[in-house]
Structure formats: C-alpha cells, structure tokens
Design an enzyme around this catalytic site. Structure first.
Site, PDB file in Angstrom:
ATOM      1  NE  ARG A 272     121.802 -44.303 100.813  1.00 13.04           N
ATOM      2  CZ  ARG A 272     122.136 -43.732 100.919  1.00 13.04           C
ATOM      3  NH1 ARG A 272     122.681 -42.886  99.662  1.00 13.04           N
ATOM      4  NH2 ARG A 272     123.143 -43.539 101.928  1.00 13.04           N
TER       5      ARG A 272
ATOM      6  CD  GLU B 214     135.594 -47.593 111.092  1.00 14.89           C
ATOM      7  OE1 GLU B 214     135.518 -46.961 111.202  1.00 14.89           O
ATOM      8  OE2 GLU B 214     135.135 -48.144 110.472  1.00 14.89           O
TER       9      GLU B 214
END
Length: 664
Positions: free
Chosen positions: A292, A200
């Site tokens: 989560r 990135e």
C-alpha cells in the site's frame, strides 16, 4: 483515467487523495461513520455517504457497505488509503467481482506479502537477504520455544499478519520467552485476528530503511529511493527522512535492486514499500513489504517532485509507469514528523477531545502540512489520534532540520495534549542531528526526550507572566463599554500604597505565583526571591518582545485559551496554564485508593484478584485503547479490595476499575 473514485478511508489520507483528484478533475466520493459526520474528508469530497457506527468494524471495515456506496455513486475505482481495508485481499477481490477497480496491487500480491512468514519464504527463493529465524506453520508453543533456542537470543517475536509494531516483542533469554509469546499472540489476535508469529534473530542497534517501489500492469518495476525510519518508539515510526544519512551510493544501489527483486517476485502493481533491517556494518535484511501507500510517502514526493497518488491512479487505470529507473532524480533532503494527540509524559497515552486551538505553520516551498482536522474538530477515541503530518524540504539535511525546528516552534495545540514538545526535543537531540540513531535508541534513552523534572528558568517564567498580564489587560479594555473609565485600568492602584497583583501559572502540577507591580508593558516581577524589571513589553501572535532588566529579548511565545507556550533560548518548549490568583490548591493524595481507566477502552487482561497484596507499581490490569495496550499499575502498596471490570469489558474514561485498601 477515472472520472469518479471512492475513497474507502478517513482523516488525513482521505483528504490527501481528494486533493490530487481535484487537481486531476476526478470526482470524489467519501464514506463516513457516525463519529465522522462532520469530518474534513466528508466536507472536502464531492459527495459522501454514511456506512455505519463509530467503531471501524461497524463502518470503515465493512467492505460490502463501501462497495454498495461505490455502485450507488457511480465510482469506477476505490482508493483504500492505508490501514483499514488497504491490504485486505477479500475486499480487493470483492471490488473486482463488482466491476470496480481496486487502486492497489493484485489480491495474490497482497496475499503473498500479507503474511510475514509466507513473504520470507518467498524472498528466500528470490535471493533477497533474510534475517536468520523461523517462519514455519507449526505454531505449537513447544515448537516455537525450540525454534527460539535454535535461532538464539536475543530474538524478535513478530505477528505474521499486519504491522505497525503490533504483536512484536524482543526476548533476551529463554526464561522470558513464554510470557512474551503469549503477549505478542494476544495483541496480534486483537489487531489482526490471527495469532501466528514468526521468530527472527534480533539485530542489535539496527537501522530501519525502506524503499518505495512501483510496478505497472506491463511488468515494469522501479524504486523511488529510500526513506530512513530509524527514529522509532515501540516500533512506531516517529521521524522519517530521505535520503538516509547512513547510505552511500553503492549501498543504495544494492538495496534498491533487492527491493525491486522483492516486488518482481510477486508481480507487483501499484505503490508498495519494501522494508529492510540494516546492521551497523551495512548488512541489510528483508523485513516485510507493505502492499500500500505509506504514511511517510510525502518525503519521497518532496525530494522527487512527484505525486505518488497520481501515479497510483494512472497505473490503476492501465497506464505504464511515468518514469524509468534512470529518470529518477532526487533533490535536497526531506523530513516528516507526525503531530499526535498524546501525552509523552504519561507514557504517550493517546488523547481525545475538541481542538480548541490549532496553530500550524504556513505552508510554503519548504513546509508542507498534510492533515485531516482543523480547529474546532474533535479527535475521537475510535481512530488513530494523528492531527497532522509536518513535512519540510531543503537543500541538505542540516537545512531541513532547521526548517523543522522553526515549523514546530510555530505550532500549538490547545485541547487534547500533544507531542509537539517531544518532537522539538527529538529534532535537537545529538543522536538525531548527527544521524546516528537506531530503531531502539528512543526506547533506551526515552528520558532524554521527555521534560521530566527540568526546572523552568526564571526568564521563561517571567516571559509567561508578562504575556498573561498583557493578554488580561487587553481583554479587559476590549470588553469595557467605557474605555475612559478608571475602572478599566488594571494597574492595581491603591490609596496609600503601591498596588500589587498576583499572576498564578500552573506548570503541570506545579503552581508558580508571580508578584506583579506595574501596568501596560512595564512591570516589576518577583518570584521565589528573584526580581525582574520588564520594560516596553509588546505581544504579537507569535512572540513577546520586551526588555528584561534593560536587556532586549524576543521570546517565541503563543497565548491561547488561558494557555501560554514559551520557547527558551535552547528551543525548549514550556507550557503554562493560567490559574486563579487566590485559590486553595490541595496536594495530590499520597495514598491513592483506586485505579481508574485513563481513557475509554477494553479490558484485555486481569493480573490480580480480590484479596491479593500488591506493591506500588505492580501491573494489575491491561487495557486496549486507541490501537495500543495500556498497563495499569498500583499507585501504592496495598490489598485489592474490589475489582469492577472483567476481561473483555468496555469501560469509560475515569471509571473506577480497582479499589485498594491498606495491607493488613
């Protein structure tokens, strides 16, 4: 709603889930490794079962053993907590196959977001903003080097699986790329069993802002506002807060909508977090989604007045979302920090050992503590060394910061070293107070947050010496069977001359000797030519009150197990260890002749050979211990005489790994 659930985790999060279940009348089942037989989550659960050895692969990562316990105990659902099996699709599917509800998203949602590369490809098709880069399947080093040139430098290498800063490297130029890639892949393989990476463009001075999202089985998805986690060290979050001091209402709405779109793209069910990189100009880019509950979820709970674990349980049992988006109303400001057993002055080396003393502030309307250990418990080498999460809440950010400073000042840990003093400096630092910190600030300015070579001021030292004297006198009087005896008086009286005592205090490797005349709270103290008269000294559990040269002071101070922690007027924490008054103190050898293991761990890389000539500070070996890599460096210039560990070996703490001799 469920009648019984199993918690497939340990420590703080297991205790956190148990508390909510108890409030809702749900029976809880815990599992534990041999290292956790006496752990708090085992004691708090209604029943608990052993599942294997101390290493995670022998216990908490054994999905088959956990499901077998769930069957045996009659658990209808399994809450995975965070870490371990919380984002493991095989485990989620195995739960479904066993007829047990997995309290989390669908396996296909975990799959979609479990790979950073696949997640970015999916987000691209749903108009979620992405950072320019490469997330393709071709992982040939030559192809990756080519894509790195195409992306441009600086860039970030990221492990495609997992998170928590593992397998992440910033690369500033093409010449550094190959070595950084190898290091990131090695760390990713150790942490996740997968060497795939993505590239990135590195956004300079970015902020890290994440949105809590929730989805239900009816297809509804909402967000519960943001959390800013820009205070980071090596990509590990250090301080989390909500609301973000950077966002205005318009930016919050745009980012919240993007977070919901990301969750909808994978038909998300349950609790999740969509994480964004935010540039200084306000542009934001999707980074990843954690499928989560997050460690920092309490700050969201405090500002919204919600229990997110309860939401997880209700959604997993088939209920719809308790609130719609327009019903979400935030109040005040909340901040979380984590108390760790680690040594910030030694590159944040994780610690282990018995918590001989654990003093934490009393929980109240403004202070919350989420922990998994109590005084007397052991922080083991096998798991994350977090001791507790400290969360504060107040009407606004300045008030919350004041609450946090007060709460940290009331905290003390004796046993393994801790990061409390580091956190105190952090929450007073102008970059944090003014809300202008970015994700790289701590790493660029770490020396500003460490004690370093700061000199102790005389008043702080005299306060510590006074506390030591009062404690010693009280101990002698309490233990003496004949309190009227003159031998129970510690006034150092002598025939023919004034009595004198020596108080020796160790501050790290520095020894301070204070000359003392007097008794019972009235002393004349002398150190390094400076003199102070102490009058009317009284010691409580949390402070020393006394007159210093006739000026009254109240000094926040804690005494425990021979350790004295003092806060000066600026809020700086100083720690002293009482030492024998008369003892030979040897200086540290100037010519160290070996490199030892700072803690138990595994050797992952050897960077030298027998006979090599090395310079002081040169990296010789890399160890992996307590979920992090440690670089072991030469303590001096010399020649490698012998190497006592091979790559892949597990070594004990303090074992000699490399011996040095003088260069020929």
């Amino acid at each position: 709603m469920f009648d019984c659930i199993l918690i497939a985790n340990r420590g703080e999060i297991a205790c956190r889930v148990i508390r909510t279940c108890r409030r809702l009348g749900i029976r809880t089942v815990a599992v534990y490794s041999t290292a956790d037989a006496d752990a708090q989550h085992v004691r708090l659960a209604d029943e608990a079962y052993p599942i294997g050895g101390p290493r995670p692969a022998e216990s908490y990562l054994r999905g088959d053993a956990i499901i077998e316990v769930a069957r045996k105990a009659g658990a209808q659902a399994i809450h995975p907590g965070y870490g371990f099996l919380s984002e493991n699709t095989d485990f989620a599917r195995a739960c479904a196959d066993a007829g047990i509800v997995f309290i989390g998203p669908r396996p296909e949602s975990i799959d979609a977001m479990g790979s950073k590369a696949a997640a970015k490809a999916l987000m691209e098709t749903h108009a979620v903003p992405l950072v320019p880069g490469y997330h393709g399947a071709d992982q040939d080093p030559a192809r990756l080097a080519l894509e790195a040139e195409r992306t441009g430098f600086p860039l970030m290498i990221k492990a495609a699986s997992g998170g928590g800063g593992k397998g992440m490297r910033i690369v500033r130029d093409a010449a550094s790329f190959a070595e950084a890639l190898a290091s990131a892949q090695r760390e990713a393989a150790n942490a996740f069993g997968n060497t795939r990476v993505i590239l990135e463009r590195y956004v300079e001075h970015p902020r890290h802002i994440e949105f809590q999202v929730f989805g239900d089985t009816q297809g509804n998805v909402i967000h519960l506002n943001e959390r800013e986690c820009s205070a980071q060290r090596r990509y590990q979050k250090v301080l989390e807060e909500t609301p973000s001091p950077f966002l205005d209402a318009q930016r919050r709405a745009r980012m919240g909508a993007a977070a919901v779109a990301a969750a909808q793209a994978v038909n998300y069910v349950g609790a999740g977090t969509v994480e964004f990189i935010v540039a200084q100009n306000g542009e934001f880019f999707f980074m990843e989604m954690n499928t989560r509950l997050q460690v920092e979820h309490p700050v969201t709970e405090e500002t919204l007045g919600l229990d997110l674990v309860e939401w997880q349980l209700r959604i997993a049992s088939g209920e719809p979302l308790p609130l719609a988006q327009e019903d979400i109303r935030a109040h005040g400001h909340a901040i979380e920090v984590r108390l760790y057993a680690e040594d910030p002055e030694q590159n944040f080396l994780p610690g282990s050992g018995t918590l001989r003393r654990l003093v934490l502030p009393r929980a109240n309307a403004h202070v919350r503590l989420d922990g998994g250990v109590v005084e007397g418990d052991t922080v083991t080498i096998f798991y994350d060394p977090m001791i507790a999460k400290l969360i504060v809440h107040d009407v606004d950010r300045p008030s919350a910061l004041r609450r946090l400073r007060e709460a940290l000042a009331a905290s003390s840990i004796v046993g393994p070293k801790s990061n409390i003093a580091f956190l105190e400096r952090l929450v007073r630092h102008p970059a944090v107070v003014e809300g202008r910190i970015d994700t790289g600030y701590l790493d660029r300015h770490l020396e500003e947050f460490l004690a370093g070579d700061t000199q102790t001021d005389p008043e702080t030292l005299f306060a510590a010496a006074t506390a030591a004297l009062l404690t010693e006198e009280a101990t002698v009087q309490a233990n003496d069977r004949y309190p009227g005896s003159p031998w129970a008086t510690m006034d150092a009286w002598r025939i023919g001359h004034q009595g004198k005592r020596i108080v020796a205090l160790m501050e790290g490797h520095v020894r301070h000797e204070v000359e003392v005349h007097g008794y019972a709270g009235h002393y004349t103290l002398v150190h390094a030519g400076q003199r102070c008269v102490i009058s009317g000294a009284r010691l409580s559990d949390t402070a020393l009150s006394a007159r210093f040269d006739d000026e009254a002071r109240r000094v926040p101070l804690l005494v425990s197990h021979g350790r004295i922690g003092v806060h000066d007027e600026a809020g700086q924490r100083w720690t002293f260890e009482q030492a024998p008054a008369f003892a030979y103190v040897s200086s540290e050898a100037a010519s160290a002749r070996h490199v030892t293991a700072p803690m138990p761990g595994r050797v992952v890389l050897l960077k030298t050979n027998v006979g090599d000539t090395v310079e002081e500070g040169q990296e010789l070996m890399v160890m992996e211990a307590m979920k992090m890599e440690l670089a072991l460096k030469a303590p001096r210039a010399g020649t490698i005489e012998s190497i006592h560990a091979a790559q892949g070996d597990f070594v004990d703490a303090d074992s000699i790994l490399i011996r040095l001799r003088d260069a020929d």
